[in-house]
Scaffold this motif. Structure first.
Motif, PDB file in Angstrom:
ATOM      1  N   THR A   1       0.828  -1.204   0.000  1.00  0.00           N
ATOM      2  CA  THR A   1       0.000   0.000   0.000  1.00  0.00           C
ATOM      3  C   THR A   1       0.861   1.253   0.000  1.00  0.00           C
ATOM      4  O   THR A   1       0.569   2.212  -0.713  1.00  0.00           O
TER       5      THR A   1
ATOM      6  N   ALA B   1       0.473   5.430  -0.560  1.00  0.00           N
ATOM      7  CA  ALA B   1      -0.098   5.896   0.701  1.00  0.00           C
ATOM      8  C   ALA B   1       1.016   6.346   1.643  1.00  0.00           C
ATOM      9  O   ALA B   1       2.098   5.757   1.672  1.00  0.00           O
ATOM     10  N   THR B   2       0.752   7.391   2.427  1.00  0.00           N
ATOM     11  CA  THR B   2       1.720   7.862   3.409  1.00  0.00           C
ATOM     12  C   THR B   2       1.606   7.025   4.674  1.00  0.00           C
ATOM     13  O   THR B   2       0.618   6.315   4.893  1.00  0.00           O
ATOM     14  N   TYR B   3       2.631   7.129   5.515  1.00  0.00           N
ATOM     15  CA  TYR B   3       2.592   6.412   6.795  1.00  0.00           C
ATOM     16  C   TYR B   3       1.374   6.847   7.616  1.00  0.00           C
ATOM     17  O   TYR B   3       0.711   6.029   8.255  1.00  0.00           O
ATOM     18  N   GLU B   4       1.084   8.144   7.597  1.00  0.00           N
ATOM     19  CA  GLU B   4      -0.056   8.664   8.352  1.00  0.00           C
ATOM     20  C   GLU B   4      -1.367   8.059   7.842  1.00  0.00           C
ATOM     21  O   GLU B   4      -2.235   7.685   8.626  1.00  0.00           O
ATOM     22  N   GLU B   5      -1.507   7.975   6.527  1.00  0.00           N
ATOM     23  CA  GLU B   5      -2.721   7.383   5.952  1.00  0.00           C
ATOM     24  C   GLU B   5      -2.843   5.912   6.345  1.00  0.00           C
ATOM     25  O   GLU B   5      -3.940   5.441   6.682  1.00  0.00           O
ATOM     26  N   LEU B   6      -1.727   5.205   6.317  1.00  0.00           N
ATOM     27  CA  LEU B   6      -1.756   3.788   6.697  1.00  0.00           C
ATOM     28  C   LEU B   6      -2.141   3.622   8.157  1.00  0.00           C
ATOM     29  O   LEU B   6      -2.959   2.753   8.490  1.00  0.00           O
TER      30      LEU B   6
ATOM     31  N   ALA C   1      -3.914   5.594   9.975  1.00  0.00           N
ATOM     32  CA  ALA C   1      -5.344   5.901  10.118  1.00  0.00           C
ATOM     33  C   ALA C   1      -6.206   4.763   9.574  1.00  0.00           C
ATOM     34  O   ALA C   1      -7.236   4.414  10.168  1.00  0.00           O
ATOM     35  N   ARG C   2      -5.809   4.174   8.463  1.00  0.00           N
ATOM     36  CA  ARG C   2      -6.595   3.082   7.860  1.00  0.00           C
ATOM     37  C   ARG C   2      -6.688   1.863   8.764  1.00  0.00           C
ATOM     38  O   ARG C   2      -7.738   1.249   8.858  1.00  0.00           O
TER      39      ARG C   2
END
Length: 191
Positions: A152, A158-163, A165-166
């Motif tokens: 991902t 995807a950024t680390y922050e997005e991951l 949060a997901r």
């Protein structure tokens, strides 16, 4: 005589058809919207016929001047707007190419040796396929969570922050999992 199959109508093709209809009525705003929506594609059509960008841009200007004058001839029952526009662009580009002096139309065959070929060689293609295969094997050896995070992050962007949060995990944990997974991948690929 058999009926021609009905072409697929997308919202974008209907919008372009409508814009052409408005242009036929003299609507300058519709003409500007049509230009913004189609100029990139039509420049691409011109560049396929005319490799000189300046020539292609000149032809593109002629195309839109012609569209402004001939928009009333557009028939949405016969072709989509983009097909009609592309046909005009292609025909004008071919006319320009034919009008160019011979040296501009064709290059000497001796120049072929001087043109760089940036395509991958068969050896490079085979090595890339081998690398892809090895990477996939090493990815399969990773724990499922690390594999999914790495795919991902690096393949979907995807950024680390997005991951974090997901999956509902702390940012530091996500970074650690990915870092450890990349270390495992590196070790696997180097073996």
């Amino acid at each position: 005589m058999p009926e021609s199959p009905q072409r697929q109508r997308t919202p974008e093709s209907e919008r372009l058809d409508g814009l052409l209809g408005d242009v036929a009525g003299g609507d300058r705003g519709a003409f500007e919207a049509l230009y913004r929506a189609t100029s990139g594609k039509l420049l691409g059509v011109c560049l396929r016929v005319l490799p000189d960008r300046a020539e292609a841009e000149d032809v593109l200007q002629e195309v839109y001047a012609s569209v402004w004058r001939k928009a009333v001839q557009f028939d949405a029952q016969r072709a989509s707007a983009i097909t009609w526009l592309a046909m005009i662009a292609r025909n004008k580009a071919i006319d320009r190419a034919r009008a160019l002096p011979a040296p501009q139309r064709t290059a000497s065959i001796e120049l072929a040796d001087e043109i760089a070929d940036h395509a991958a060689t068969p050896l490079q293609q085979a090595e890339a396929a081998n690398d892809q295969s090895r990477l996939e094997i090493c990815m399969q050896r990773l724990e499922a969570r690390r594999r999914a995070l790495i795919r991902t992050a690096f393949f979907d962007g995807a950024t680390y922050e997005e991951l974090a949060a997901r999956i509902g995990s702390p940012l530091g944990s996500v970074k650690s999992w990915i870092r450890r997974g990349l270390s495992q991948l590196r070790a696997c690929l180097e073996s």
